[in-house]
Motif scaffolding. Structure first.
Motif, PDB file in Angstrom:
ATOM      1  N   TYR A  17       3.775  -7.611   4.671  1.00  0.00           N
ATOM      2  CA  TYR A  17       3.916  -8.335   3.408  1.00  0.00           C
ATOM      3  C   TYR A  17       3.611  -9.787   3.702  1.00  0.00           C
ATOM      4  CZ  TYR A  17       6.443  -4.304   1.427  1.00  0.00           C
ATOM      5  OH  TYR A  17       6.804  -3.065   0.978  1.00  0.00           O
ATOM      6  N   ARG A  20       3.390 -10.807   7.239  1.00  0.00           N
ATOM      7  CA  ARG A  20       4.503 -10.468   8.119  1.00  0.00           C
ATOM      8  C   ARG A  20       4.578  -8.947   8.291  1.00  0.00           C
ATOM      9  NH1 ARG A  20      10.436  -9.767   8.011  1.00  0.00           N
ATOM     10  NH2 ARG A  20      10.372  -9.426   5.768  1.00  0.00           N
ATOM     11  N   VAL A  22       6.188  -5.597   8.597  1.00  0.00           N
ATOM     12  CA  VAL A  22       7.513  -5.032   8.332  1.00  0.00           C
ATOM     13  C   VAL A  22       7.611  -3.581   8.795  1.00  0.00           C
ATOM     14  CG1 VAL A  22       8.034  -6.596   6.439  1.00  0.00           C
ATOM     15  CG2 VAL A  22       6.965  -4.398   5.943  1.00  0.00           C
ATOM     16  N   GLY A  42      16.855  -2.967   4.850  1.00  0.00           N
ATOM     17  CA  GLY A  42      15.770  -3.819   5.336  1.00  0.00           C
ATOM     18  C   GLY A  42      15.032  -3.280   6.548  1.00  0.00           C
ATOM     19  N   SER A  43      15.321  -2.032   6.950  1.00  0.00           N
ATOM     20  CA  SER A  43      14.700  -1.479   8.161  1.00  0.00           C
ATOM     21  C   SER A  43      13.277  -0.964   7.921  1.00  0.00           C
ATOM     22  CB  SER A  43      15.579  -0.357   8.730  1.00  0.00           C
ATOM     23  OG  SER A  43      15.788   0.649   7.766  1.00  0.00           O
ATOM     24  N   GLY A  44      12.866  -0.867   6.651  1.00  0.00           N
ATOM     25  CA  GLY A  44      11.491  -0.460   6.353  1.00  0.00           C
ATOM     26  C   GLY A  44      11.354   0.889   5.669  1.00  0.00           C
ATOM     27  N   LYS A  45      12.468   1.482   5.225  1.00  0.00           N
ATOM     28  CA  LYS A  45      12.450   2.820   4.629  1.00  0.00           C
ATOM     29  C   LYS A  45      11.611   2.883   3.351  1.00  0.00           C
ATOM     30  CE  LYS A  45      16.924   2.899   4.084  1.00  0.00           C
ATOM     31  NZ  LYS A  45      17.183   1.498   4.510  1.00  0.00           N
ATOM     32  N   THR A  46      11.873   1.939   2.453  1.00  0.00           N
ATOM     33  CA  THR A  46      11.147   1.959   1.176  1.00  0.00           C
ATOM     34  C   THR A  46       9.667   1.668   1.400  1.00  0.00           C
ATOM     35  OG1 THR A  46      13.099   1.392  -0.114  1.00  0.00           O
ATOM     36  CG2 THR A  46      10.978   0.862  -1.112  1.00  0.00           C
ATOM     37  N   THR A  47       9.380   0.756   2.307  1.00  0.00           N
ATOM     38  CA  THR A  47       7.986   0.457   2.633  1.00  0.00           C
ATOM     39  C   THR A  47       7.287   1.709   3.154  1.00  0.00           C
ATOM     40  OG1 THR A  47       8.607  -1.808   3.169  1.00  0.00           O
ATOM     41  CG2 THR A  47       6.492  -1.024   4.026  1.00  0.00           C
TER      42      THR A  47
HETATM   43  N1  LIG Z   1       7.448  -6.913  -1.776  1.00  0.00           N
HETATM   44  C1  LIG Z   1       7.883  -7.468  -0.630  1.00  0.00           C
HETATM   45  N2  LIG Z   1       7.431  -8.683  -0.223  1.00  0.00           N
HETATM   46  C2  LIG Z   1       7.840  -9.243   0.942  1.00  0.00           C
HETATM   47  N3  LIG Z   1       8.728  -8.654   1.773  1.00  0.00           N
HETATM   48  C3  LIG Z   1       9.223  -7.453   1.422  1.00  0.00           C
HETATM   49  C4  LIG Z   1       8.831  -6.799   0.198  1.00  0.00           C
HETATM   50  N4  LIG Z   1       9.479  -5.615   0.126  1.00  0.00           N
HETATM   51  C5  LIG Z   1      10.241  -5.538   1.244  1.00  0.00           C
HETATM   52  N5  LIG Z   1      10.086  -6.633   2.022  1.00  0.00           N
HETATM   53  C6  LIG Z   1      10.718  -6.860   3.325  1.00  0.00           C
HETATM   54  O1  LIG Z   1      10.281  -5.829   4.190  1.00  0.00           O
HETATM   55  C7  LIG Z   1      11.346  -5.389   5.020  1.00  0.00           C
HETATM   56  C8  LIG Z   1      11.574  -3.892   4.801  1.00  0.00           C
HETATM   57  O2  LIG Z   1      12.023  -3.698   3.481  1.00  0.00           O
HETATM   58  P1  LIG Z   1      12.256  -2.268   2.860  1.00  0.00           P
HETATM   59  O3  LIG Z   1      11.123  -1.391   3.219  1.00  0.00           O
HETATM   60  O4  LIG Z   1      12.543  -2.455   1.413  1.00  0.00           O
HETATM   61  O5  LIG Z   1      13.562  -1.791   3.639  1.00  0.00           O
HETATM   62  P2  LIG Z   1      14.682  -0.710   3.265  1.00  0.00           P
HETATM   63  O6  LIG Z   1      14.159   0.169   2.182  1.00  0.00           O
HETATM   64  O7  LIG Z   1      14.932   0.003   4.558  1.00  0.00           O
HETATM   65  O8  LIG Z   1      15.902  -1.490   2.832  1.00  0.00           O
HETATM   66  C9  LIG Z   1      12.545  -6.253   4.660  1.00  0.00           C
HETATM   67  O9  LIG Z   1      12.591  -7.307   5.577  1.00  0.00           O
HETATM   68  C10 LIG Z   1      12.228  -6.758   3.283  1.00  0.00           C
HETATM   69  O10 LIG Z   1      12.820  -7.989   3.047  1.00  0.00           O
END
Ligand SMILES: Nc1ncnc2c1ncn2[C@@H]1O[C@H](COP(=O)(O)OP(=O)(O)O)[C@@H](O)[C@H]1O
Ligand SMILES: [Mg+2]
Length: 231
Positions: A17, A20, A22, A42-47
């Motif tokens: 993102y 950076r 992630v 914040g570990s990257g699950k949703t990503t």
């Molecule tokens: N749209 C975005 N823009 C910038 N950073 C993001 C965005 N979405 C998530 N992040 C960052 O990416 C990392 C992983 O987030 P995410 O995948 O949402 O984790 P989880 O689902 O495990 O809580 C976190 O550090 C979060 O802050």
């Protein structure tokens, strides 16, 4: 299940993102019917989940879903998966549930009575036929989660991705959603902190600080997760 293929491949796939990283370069092949994804906030699950349906395309490497590259064949790849967002309110766009579900059928260009029949069928499949003409913003958390499920499953995806499906539910609604999910023939990938829900899954993936930290049978991966959480 018969006729339902699942083949998700990550090949050195990395997510960034705004420059950076992630999600560190990941190699993975998934073919199980029930896959759980766990890890701290914040570990990257949703990503990771968003990379499967092409909402996030890899900054490096590639992701394919049933052979379709999410970056270059995004539409075909995306059609393989249904995604239920962490917040089911975001899933239902139109005020009346019936109209919202019908929206998902638009691409099929059905005649009006056929749309109605298809909407009724999917609502009754999830036990919420009585909610068809209700205003979506008046639905309870459990009803909303089932409505989101219906709105996604009406497009008949082979793979269902659920982002924390039981998070906001009371015990009764949780049970309803869990039982409904368990009854699905489709492949389910569920991100969840609900360890009871995923303990019976075929495979768990644990993410930690943007890396796949463990991958395997639930008992072992959950033990690893507990170690990380208490560190
Ligand atoms: N749209 C975005 N823009 C910038 N950073 C993001 C965005 N979405 C998530 N992040 C960052 O990416 C990392 C992983 O987030 P995410 O995948 O949402 O984790 P989880 O689902 O495990 O809580 C976190 O550090 C979060 O802050
Ligand atoms: Mg998340």
């Amino acid at each position: 299940m018969d006729g339902i293929r699942l083949d998700i491949r990550f090949e050195r796939a990395e997510a960034r993102y705004a420059g950076r990283t992630v999600l560190q370069p990941l190699d993975l092949a998934l073919s199980e019917r029930r896959i759980g994804v766990i890890g701290l906030n914040g570990s990257g699950k949703t990503t990771f989940a968003r990379m499967i349906n092409g909402l996030v395309t890899p900054a490096a490497g590639r992701v394919t879903v049933n052979g379709f590259d999410t970056a270059t064949e995004t539409e075909s790849a995306r059609r393989q998966t249904g995604f239920i967002f962490q917040n089911p309110q975001n899933q239902i766009i139109l005020p009346i549930l019936r109209e919202d579900i019908a929206l998902g059928l638009q691409a099929r260009k059905l005649a009006k009575p056929d749309v109605r029949a298809a909407v009724d069928a999917v609502l009754s499949r999830f036990g919420i036929g009585h909610l068809a003409d209700r205003r979506s913003h008046e639905l309870s958390g459990g009803e909303l989660q089932l409505a989101a499920l219906a709105s996604v499953m009406v497009t008949e995806p082979a793979i269902l991705i659920m982002d924390e499906p039981t998070n906001q539910l009371d015990l009764k609604n949780r049970r309803l959603v869990v039982e409904t999910m368990q009854g699905l023939n489709e492949t389910v990938i569920a991100i969840s902190h609900d360890l009871e829900l995923i303990a019976g899954f075929d495979r768990l993936l644990l993410f930690h600080e943007g890396r796949l930290a463990a991958d395997g049978a639930p008992a072992e991966v959950i033990r690893h997760y507990r170690d990380i959480a208490s560190a």
